[in-house]
Design a protein around this motif. Structure first.
Motif, short mmCIF file in Angstrom:
data_model
loop_
_atom_site.label_atom_id
_atom_site.label_comp_id
_atom_site.label_asym_id
_atom_site.label_seq_id
_atom_site.Cartn_x
_atom_site.Cartn_y
_atom_site.Cartn_z
N UNK A 264 28.65 46.41 27.45
CA UNK A 264 26.71 45.45 27.86
C UNK A 264 27.00 44.92 26.99
N UNK A 265 27.58 44.31 25.51
CA UNK A 265 27.96 43.28 25.18
C UNK A 265 27.92 41.70 25.54
N UNK A 266 29.68 42.33 26.36
CA UNK A 266 30.12 40.85 27.45
C UNK A 266 28.83 40.59 28.36
N UNK A 267 28.54 41.64 29.16
CA UNK A 267 27.17 41.18 30.02
C UNK A 267 26.08 40.45 29.54
N UNK A 280 27.73 40.63 37.70
CA UNK A 280 27.69 41.47 37.91
C UNK A 280 28.96 41.76 37.40
N UNK A 281 29.17 43.32 38.01
CA UNK A 281 31.30 43.43 37.73
C UNK A 281 32.14 42.19 39.10
N UNK A 282 31.15 42.48 40.07
CA UNK A 282 31.67 41.40 41.16
C UNK A 282 32.02 39.94 40.71
N UNK A 283 31.01 39.97 40.22
CA UNK A 283 30.63 38.02 39.63
C UNK A 283 31.79 37.61 38.87
N UNK A 284 31.55 39.07 37.94
CA UNK A 284 32.47 38.24 36.76
C UNK A 284 33.98 38.74 37.59
N UNK A 291 39.09 31.18 37.05
CA UNK A 291 39.66 30.38 35.77
C UNK A 291 38.11 29.81 34.71
N UNK A 292 37.67 30.73 35.48
CA UNK A 292 36.10 30.18 34.39
C UNK A 292 36.05 30.74 32.89
N UNK A 293 36.49 29.57 32.06
CA UNK A 293 36.79 28.84 31.03
C UNK A 293 35.47 30.26 30.33
N UNK A 294 34.70 30.15 30.01
CA UNK A 294 33.34 30.82 29.96
C UNK A 294 33.64 32.24 29.72
N UNK A 295 33.66 32.83 30.53
CA UNK A 295 33.91 34.10 30.81
C UNK A 295 35.68 34.83 30.46
N UNK A 296 36.65 33.66 30.22
CA UNK A 296 37.41 33.71 30.00
C UNK A 296 37.41 34.13 28.45
#
Length: 386
Positions: A264-267, A280-284, A291-296
């Motif tokens: 939940x904290x990551x979302x 969503x999990x699929x989008x993540x 290689x999205x920098x923010x997500x990594x």
């Protein structure tokens, strides 16, 4: 040496025989006698009773050698069914398993309310439907276990569910009164740990399962039994303070572990970073592959804080096996390697760390398994994942 009257000894022998039949899947009388150290006469008498009760069935195996074909024994899977329920914020998940632990039916109902009366009525309607559906088999629904994402007392009273804002509700009592059947409540993390122990880690005496979804829970199997604490509230490890004076938590403290290392904290972080783009999990998963920098960076932060808490848990409990139940970790490349890179203590000892293969199904899977164990009255339950 265990002593007791004849009925007690007979009950213990029956439990031992059922346990070994379940564990092996199929086993002959001779093999059963060897595995249990019971005489062939005892095995024969007990098996005769189990056949009469339709809890065990016989099967002839293919046999190419000279002599009699071995007759194998197995649990009669369709003699009865267990109903497992996962009651969580936003949905109720149902699973039905046969007596060998194989899931035969699943369903999920969205929840658009947190009102107790509405959810009670939904559960009553759904459970009645399952009771009717399986009424024609020998034992029908043999047990009902509900996973609760909150505090459940040793008397199975719901003390508190944060996401529903329920306090001291007697769900078990009200369901049993209306349905006329026994219902058990258990913390969801405990059920996840029970699923891991029952289906995957048969030789493990001490297993911890950390669930990392809307919050963080800790299911503990110590010497094959749940560790619940004095009142049943042990395992609320998500409210271990990790960052003094950190983010405010619903529990009343600041800096709780689940404010930094739950999914939940990551979302929440990614929703802010992506300015309203649906997360969503699929989008993540897609962002990670791109290689999205923010997500990594969000994932690295998640794993960093997760590692700190895991180090604390390992030092406290010294588990044999620790299982991490997180969909985000399953989407990430080599998460265990990255977790271990953050764990430098020379005194942290455990045998194995794994990511759960069952995911969000672990709660209902554990609920079904617990219902089967209570029905068959075996001290430990080893099932094969079907």
């Amino acid at each position: 040496m265990v002593t007791g009257d004849a009925s007690y000894i007979k009950k213990m022998n029956r439990s031992l025989i059922i346990k070994h039949i379940l564990q092996e899947g199929m086993i002959s009388r001779a093999e059963l006698s060897k595995a249990t150290a019971l005489t062939r006469a005892t095995i024969s008498a007990q098996v005769s009773d189990l056949l009469d009760e339709e809890l065990v069935i016989e099967k002839n195996m293919e046999y190419n050698l000279v002599g009699r074909k071995p007759i194998m024994l197995s649990i009669h899977a369709e003699a009865g069914y267990a109903l497992g329920i996962d009651l969580e914020f936003g949905r109720v998940s149902f699973a039905v398993a046969n007596l060998q632990g194989s899931i035969v039916a699943t369903d999920t109902i969205p929840l658009e309310t947190t009102l107790y009366e509405d959810i009670l009525n939904l559960l009553l309607t759904s459970i009645r439907s399952y009771l009717e559906r399986y009424a024609s088999c020998r034992y029908g629904i043999v047990g009902i276990v509900i996973g609760i994402h909150g505090l459940v007392s040793t008397e199975e009273v719901i003390h508190y569910i944060p996401s529903f804002d329920w306090h001291d509700v007697t769900l078990k009592t009200e369901l049993e009164k209306a349905l006329g059947v026994v219902v058990h409540l258990e913390n969801n993390a405990n059920l996840s740990a029970f699923a891991e122990r029952t289906f995957f880690h048969h030789e493990t005496d001490n297993l911890l399962c950390v669930t990392l979804y809307s919050g963080i829970g800790l299911g503990m199997m110590i010497n094959h039994a749940f560790f619940r604490g004095q009142d049943g509230f042990a395992g609320e490890i998500g409210h271990m303070i990790l960052v003094p004076d950190g983010h405010t938590c619903n529990c009343g403290n600041k800096g709780c572990w689940e404010k930094y290392a739950s999914e939940a904290s990551v979302f929440q972080q990614l929703s802010a970073d992506k300015h309203g783009t649906p997360v969503t999990y699929e989008q993540i998963h897609l962002w990670l592959k791109e290689g999205d920098t923010e997500v990594h960076e969000a994932m690295k932060t998640y794993i960093y804080y997760l590692s700190i808490g895991l180090n604390n848990i390992i030092n406290i409990y010294n588990p044999e096996v620790i299982v991490l139940d997180s969909e985000l970790l399953r989407l990430y490349q080599n998460p265990l390697d990255e977790i271990r890179q953050h764990m430098h203590s020379r005194i942290s000892h455990y045998r194995e760390m794994k990511i759960s293969a069952t995911g969000k199904q672990s709660c209902v899977l554990g609920a079904c398994a617990l219902a089967i164990q209570k029905f068959l009255q075996v001290p430990t339950l080893n099932l094969r994942r079907g």
